[in-house]
Design a protein around this motif. Structure first.
Motif, PDB file in Angstrom:
ATOM      1  N   ALA A  72     -25.148  51.795 -79.067  1.00  0.00           N
ATOM      2  CA  ALA A  72     -25.853  51.085 -78.003  1.00  0.00           C
ATOM      3  C   ALA A  72     -25.835  49.575 -78.187  1.00  0.00           C
ATOM      4  O   ALA A  72     -26.397  48.848 -77.365  1.00  0.00           O
ATOM      5  CB  ALA A  72     -27.299  51.573 -77.923  1.00  0.00           C
ATOM      6  N   ALA A  73     -25.189  49.093 -79.248  1.00  0.00           N
ATOM      7  CA  ALA A  73     -25.266  47.669 -79.575  1.00  0.00           C
ATOM      8  C   ALA A  73     -24.156  46.837 -78.942  1.00  0.00           C
ATOM      9  O   ALA A  73     -24.140  45.628 -79.113  1.00  0.00           O
ATOM     10  CB  ALA A  73     -25.218  47.491 -81.093  1.00  0.00           C
ATOM     11  N   SER A  74     -23.232  47.461 -78.194  1.00  0.00           N
ATOM     12  CA  SER A  74     -22.101  46.698 -77.689  1.00  0.00           C
ATOM     13  C   SER A  74     -22.569  45.556 -76.797  1.00  0.00           C
ATOM     14  O   SER A  74     -23.496  45.711 -75.993  1.00  0.00           O
ATOM     15  CB  SER A  74     -21.151  47.616 -76.913  1.00  0.00           C
ATOM     16  N   PRO A  75     -21.953  44.363 -76.922  1.00  0.00           N
ATOM     17  CA  PRO A  75     -22.404  43.213 -76.156  1.00  0.00           C
ATOM     18  C   PRO A  75     -22.032  43.294 -74.685  1.00  0.00           C
ATOM     19  O   PRO A  75     -21.176  44.095 -74.279  1.00  0.00           O
ATOM     20  CB  PRO A  75     -21.703  42.029 -76.834  1.00  0.00           C
ATOM     21  N   VAL A  76     -22.683  42.454 -73.878  1.00  0.00           N
ATOM     22  CA  VAL A  76     -22.410  42.376 -72.447  1.00  0.00           C
ATOM     23  C   VAL A  76     -21.618  41.102 -72.174  1.00  0.00           C
ATOM     24  O   VAL A  76     -21.614  40.176 -72.988  1.00  0.00           O
ATOM     25  CB  VAL A  76     -23.709  42.391 -71.623  1.00  0.00           C
ATOM     26  N   PRO A  77     -20.926  41.015 -71.031  1.00  0.00           N
ATOM     27  CA  PRO A  77     -20.145  39.804 -70.742  1.00  0.00           C
ATOM     28  C   PRO A  77     -21.043  38.578 -70.612  1.00  0.00           C
ATOM     29  O   PRO A  77     -22.152  38.671 -70.081  1.00  0.00           O
ATOM     30  CB  PRO A  77     -19.469  40.130 -69.397  1.00  0.00           C
ATOM     31  N   PRO A  78     -20.581  37.424 -71.092  1.00  0.00           N
ATOM     32  CA  PRO A  78     -21.367  36.200 -70.905  1.00  0.00           C
ATOM     33  C   PRO A  78     -21.538  35.874 -69.417  1.00  0.00           C
ATOM     34  O   PRO A  78     -20.666  36.177 -68.599  1.00  0.00           O
ATOM     35  CB  PRO A  78     -20.523  35.120 -71.597  1.00  0.00           C
ATOM     36  N   GLU A  79     -22.671  35.289 -69.075  1.00  0.00           N
ATOM     37  CA  GLU A  79     -22.971  34.797 -67.720  1.00  0.00           C
ATOM     38  C   GLU A  79     -23.011  35.908 -66.669  1.00  0.00           C
ATOM     39  O   GLU A  79     -22.911  35.632 -65.476  1.00  0.00           O
ATOM     40  CB  GLU A  79     -21.983  33.704 -67.299  1.00  0.00           C
ATOM     41  N   ASP A  80     -23.186  37.147 -67.107  1.00  0.00           N
ATOM     42  CA  ASP A  80     -23.299  38.279 -66.173  1.00  0.00           C
ATOM     43  C   ASP A  80     -24.752  38.736 -66.158  1.00  0.00           C
ATOM     44  O   ASP A  80     -25.164  39.590 -66.956  1.00  0.00           O
ATOM     45  CB  ASP A  80     -22.369  39.413 -66.612  1.00  0.00           C
ATOM     46  N   LEU A 132     -28.933  37.836 -86.629  1.00  0.00           N
ATOM     47  CA  LEU A 132     -28.969  38.355 -87.997  1.00  0.00           C
ATOM     48  C   LEU A 132     -30.392  38.365 -88.533  1.00  0.00           C
ATOM     49  O   LEU A 132     -30.813  39.312 -89.200  1.00  0.00           O
ATOM     50  CB  LEU A 132     -28.064  37.517 -88.905  1.00  0.00           C
ATOM     51  N   GLU A 133     -31.147  37.309 -88.230  1.00  0.00           N
ATOM     52  CA  GLU A 133     -32.551  37.268 -88.645  1.00  0.00           C
ATOM     53  C   GLU A 133     -33.339  38.383 -87.966  1.00  0.00           C
ATOM     54  O   GLU A 133     -34.196  39.022 -88.586  1.00  0.00           O
ATOM     55  CB  GLU A 133     -33.144  35.905 -88.317  1.00  0.00           C
ATOM     56  N   ALA A 134     -33.049  38.608 -86.673  1.00  0.00           N
ATOM     57  CA  ALA A 134     -33.747  39.674 -85.956  1.00  0.00           C
ATOM     58  C   ALA A 134     -33.425  41.038 -86.555  1.00  0.00           C
ATOM     59  O   ALA A 134     -34.323  41.879 -86.751  1.00  0.00           O
ATOM     60  CB  ALA A 134     -33.358  39.637 -84.481  1.00  0.00           C
ATOM     61  N   MET A 135     -32.166  41.285 -86.854  1.00  0.00           N
ATOM     62  CA  MET A 135     -31.791  42.577 -87.419  1.00  0.00           C
ATOM     63  C   MET A 135     -32.378  42.759 -88.817  1.00  0.00           C
ATOM     64  O   MET A 135     -32.755  43.871 -89.195  1.00  0.00           O
ATOM     65  CB  MET A 135     -30.270  42.719 -87.424  1.00  0.00           C
ATOM     66  N   ALA A 136     -32.486  41.658 -89.586  1.00  0.00           N
ATOM     67  CA  ALA A 136     -33.138  41.751 -90.894  1.00  0.00           C
ATOM     68  C   ALA A 136     -34.596  42.179 -90.750  1.00  0.00           C
ATOM     69  O   ALA A 136     -35.142  42.869 -91.617  1.00  0.00           O
ATOM     70  CB  ALA A 136     -33.044  40.418 -91.627  1.00  0.00           C
ATOM     71  N   ALA A 137     -35.216  41.783 -89.628  1.00  0.00           N
ATOM     72  CA  ALA A 137     -36.598  42.184 -89.348  1.00  0.00           C
ATOM     73  C   ALA A 137     -36.687  43.574 -88.736  1.00  0.00           C
ATOM     74  O   ALA A 137     -37.760  43.997 -88.311  1.00  0.00           O
ATOM     75  CB  ALA A 137     -37.250  41.172 -88.423  1.00  0.00           C
ATOM     76  N   ALA A 138     -35.562  44.292 -88.689  1.00  0.00           N
ATOM     77  CA  ALA A 138     -35.487  45.644 -88.125  1.00  0.00           C
ATOM     78  C   ALA A 138     -35.733  45.640 -86.617  1.00  0.00           C
ATOM     79  O   ALA A 138     -36.396  46.526 -86.078  1.00  0.00           O
ATOM     80  CB  ALA A 138     -36.443  46.601 -88.825  1.00  0.00           C
ATOM     81  N   ARG A 139     -35.149  44.647 -85.947  1.00  0.00           N
ATOM     82  CA  ARG A 139     -35.222  44.583 -84.500  1.00  0.00           C
ATOM     83  C   ARG A 139     -33.825  44.723 -83.900  1.00  0.00           C
ATOM     84  O   ARG A 139     -32.883  44.043 -84.341  1.00  0.00           O
ATOM     85  CB  ARG A 139     -35.851  43.259 -84.042  1.00  0.00           C
ATOM     86  N   PRO A 140     -33.654  45.572 -82.893  1.00  0.00           N
ATOM     87  CA  PRO A 140     -32.355  45.669 -82.227  1.00  0.00           C
ATOM     88  C   PRO A 140     -32.088  44.399 -81.438  1.00  0.00           C
ATOM     89  O   PRO A 140     -33.026  43.705 -81.007  1.00  0.00           O
ATOM     90  CB  PRO A 140     -32.525  46.878 -81.307  1.00  0.00           C
ATOM     91  N   VAL A 141     -30.824  44.086 -81.252  1.00  0.00           N
ATOM     92  CA  VAL A 141     -30.454  42.868 -80.537  1.00  0.00           C
ATOM     93  C   VAL A 141     -29.539  43.214 -79.374  1.00  0.00           C
ATOM     94  O   VAL A 141     -28.790  44.200 -79.410  1.00  0.00           O
ATOM     95  CB  VAL A 141     -29.766  41.849 -81.470  1.00  0.00           C
ATOM     96  N   LEU A 142     -29.603  42.381 -78.340  1.00  0.00           N
ATOM     97  CA  LEU A 142     -28.696  42.450 -77.206  1.00  0.00           C
ATOM     98  C   LEU A 142     -27.999  41.107 -77.115  1.00  0.00           C
ATOM     99  O   LEU A 142     -28.651  40.070 -76.916  1.00  0.00           O
ATOM    100  CB  LEU A 142     -29.464  42.751 -75.919  1.00  0.00           C
ATOM    101  N   LEU A 143     -26.675  41.121 -77.268  1.00  0.00           N
ATOM    102  CA  LEU A 143     -25.884  39.896 -77.329  1.00  0.00           C
ATOM    103  C   LEU A 143     -24.851  39.872 -76.219  1.00  0.00           C
ATOM    104  O   LEU A 143     -24.493  40.917 -75.661  1.00  0.00           O
ATOM    105  CB  LEU A 143     -25.166  39.791 -78.682  1.00  0.00           C
ATOM    106  N   THR A 144     -24.366  38.686 -75.923  1.00  0.00           N
ATOM    107  CA  THR A 144     -23.205  38.555 -75.048  1.00  0.00           C
ATOM    108  C   THR A 144     -21.944  38.563 -75.911  1.00  0.00           C
ATOM    109  O   THR A 144     -21.975  38.284 -77.110  1.00  0.00           O
ATOM    110  CB  THR A 144     -23.287  37.276 -74.217  1.00  0.00           C
ATOM    111  N   ASP A 145     -20.828  38.869 -75.271  1.00  0.00           N
ATOM    112  CA  ASP A 145     -19.581  39.082 -75.991  1.00  0.00           C
ATOM    113  C   ASP A 145     -18.895  37.746 -76.283  1.00  0.00           C
ATOM    114  O   ASP A 145     -17.886  37.384 -75.690  1.00  0.00           O
ATOM    115  CB  ASP A 145     -18.668  39.999 -75.180  1.00  0.00           C
ATOM    116  N   VAL A 146     -19.477  37.008 -77.222  1.00  0.00           N
ATOM    117  CA  VAL A 146     -18.949  35.722 -77.655  1.00  0.00           C
ATOM    118  C   VAL A 146     -18.487  35.869 -79.096  1.00  0.00           C
ATOM    119  O   VAL A 146     -18.796  36.871 -79.763  1.00  0.00           O
ATOM    120  CB  VAL A 146     -20.029  34.625 -77.522  1.00  0.00           C
ATOM    121  N   PRO A 147     -17.717  34.894 -79.618  1.00  0.00           N
ATOM    122  CA  PRO A 147     -17.254  35.013 -81.002  1.00  0.00           C
ATOM    123  C   PRO A 147     -18.389  35.292 -81.977  1.00  0.00           C
ATOM    124  O   PRO A 147     -19.455  34.673 -81.929  1.00  0.00           O
ATOM    125  CB  PRO A 147     -16.610  33.643 -81.256  1.00  0.00           C
ATOM    126  N   GLY A 148     -18.140  36.230 -82.869  1.00  0.00           N
ATOM    127  CA  GLY A 148     -19.103  36.598 -83.885  1.00  0.00           C
ATOM    128  C   GLY A 148     -20.044  37.712 -83.498  1.00  0.00           C
ATOM    129  O   GLY A 148     -20.648  38.341 -84.374  1.00  0.00           O
TER     130      GLY A 148
END
Length: 393
Positions: A319-327, A292-308
């Motif tokens: 293009a923001a869809s998360p990737v599986p954890p530990e992959d 959230l802090e990164a997006m507030a700074a206008a930076r795209p994020v790459l996340l794993t598919d965990v809660p939240g």
């Protein structure tokens, strides 16, 4: 009507600390009396005091153990002395000690900040689920930061008075960083002296160096990214228990992988400004604050598919869809593709900033949390005569 709010928190760093400090700041601005019981050390106590909290010393370790009984007794004494209108317990350890100490005698809000049973396996996971099912009776509200966190709790058999309030960030403090700010941040951080090309794509991973945050998976993925995007750099920003292990893994990376262990920082904004992409390969979360802090700074994020994760991302950014954890392979492919397209990064960053301003402004979070407090108060009159905290353990 002003309230006396007692927060109890352990851990005292990372995202939990930032959430508590933001709540303290907003609640003090609203005129409430705010107290904080927490262990010494870390960033939480000093920052919360600067935001207006009255600090109450509560020595407590991060994990349950032989000292827990004494921690419960100390917290009980703190609550008895403070006589709060609302007790807000943050994370698993404070949730354990606080609910044992008070057992429903004070209006209590428990906020897990990610479930304890997500961090363990086997018998320990079964034991923590049993505890959470039992202890839910001692919380007037169980406050989750995402719908997925709530759903995971319900699936574990926890019957609670559920409330969901997404995490928020100060969108004025975390302002959008443009291309000029990126160049200035890279120069100020001394990327060239640290072995990173200041003109090359840069991925930043911001978070505590621990198994939860998955930096080991990111290091497994990075050689593939480095091959696909020559010159790209990676900065791991944060401190934590896995620092030495991760440093050894960095030294063992093949070829010119250009990875920097930047250490812990009090202000992440320069690193967010320097980044092209902010990546958080977590194994579990409730709703991570760093993205959230990164997006507030206008930076795209790459996340794993965990809660939240899905709930925090801009729905209009395909293009923001998360990737599986530990992959590590999926993580490498997505990260390389994003770092190779700076124009797409800039576009996605603008979408991210607009989304956070619209949905995750911390002022909205503070208002929603206060509404949760108000919702638990009518069933327990304020300042009732003869108020007592349970004596037994």
């Amino acid at each position: 009507m002003y309230l006396t709010i007692l927060h109890a928190a352990q851990p005292v760093d990372g995202g939990v600390a930032r959430v508590v400090v933001d709540l303290v700041r907003g609640q003090r601005a609203a005129g409430h009396r705010v107290l904080l019981a927490c262990p010494p050390g870390g960033r939480l106590g000093a920052e919360a005091a600067a935001a207006g909290a009255e600090l109450l010393d509560w020595p407590a370790g991060r994990a349950p153990g032989p000292a827990t009984a004494g921690e419960v007794r100390r917290l009980r004494r703190i609550v008895r002395s403070a006589e709060p209108d609302v007790l807000h317990l943050h994370s698993a350890k404070a949730g354990l000690a606080g609910r044992l100490a008070v057992r429903g005698a004070v209006p209590t809000v428990f906020q897990p900040h990610a479930w304890s049973f997500a961090a363990v396996d086997g018998a320990m996971a079964r034991a923590t689920r049993r505890w959470e099912r039992h202890a839910a009776r001692w919380a007037d509200a169980l406050l989750c930061v995402s719908e997925q966190e709530r759903a995971d709790g319900a699936a574990a058999g926890i019957a609670a008075a559920w409330q969901v309030v997404p995490n928020g960030v100060d969108v004025e403090h975390h302002a959008a960083a443009d291309a000029a700010a990126r160049r200035a941040a890279r120069a100020a951080l001394g990327l060239a002296a640290a072995g990173l090309d200041p003109d090359a794509p840069l991925a930043v991973c911001l978070g505590r160096l621990c198994r939860q945050k998955g930096q080991d998976v990111l290091l497994d993925a990075w050689p593939r990214v480095a091959d696909a995007v020559p010159g790209a750099g990676l900065a791991l920003v944060g401190g934590g228990p896995d620092e030495a292990v991760l440093a050894e893994r960095v030294r063992a990376l093949p070829g010119p992988c250009r990875v920097l262990l930047a250490g812990g920082v009090s202000d992440p904004r320069p690193w967010l400004a320097a980044a092209d992409v902010v990546v958080l390969p977590s194994r579990w979360e409730g709703m991570a604050l760093a993205p959230l802090e990164a997006m507030a700074a206008a930076r795209p994020v790459l996340l794993t598919d965990v809660p939240g994760a899905r709930e925090s991302l801009p729905p209009e950014d395909a293009a923001a869809s998360p990737v599986p954890p530990e992959d590590a392979v999926a993580l490498a492919e997505r990260l390389a593709g994003q770092l190779a397209d700076p124009d797409l990064c800039a576009y996605r960053g603008a979408l991210a900033r607009a989304h956070v301003v619209r949905r995750h402004d911390v002022r909205r979070t503070v208002e929603q949390v206060e509404a949760v407090y108000r919702g638990v108060l009518p069933v327990r009159p304020l300042g009732r005569p003869g108020f007592r905290v349970p004596q037994g353990f």
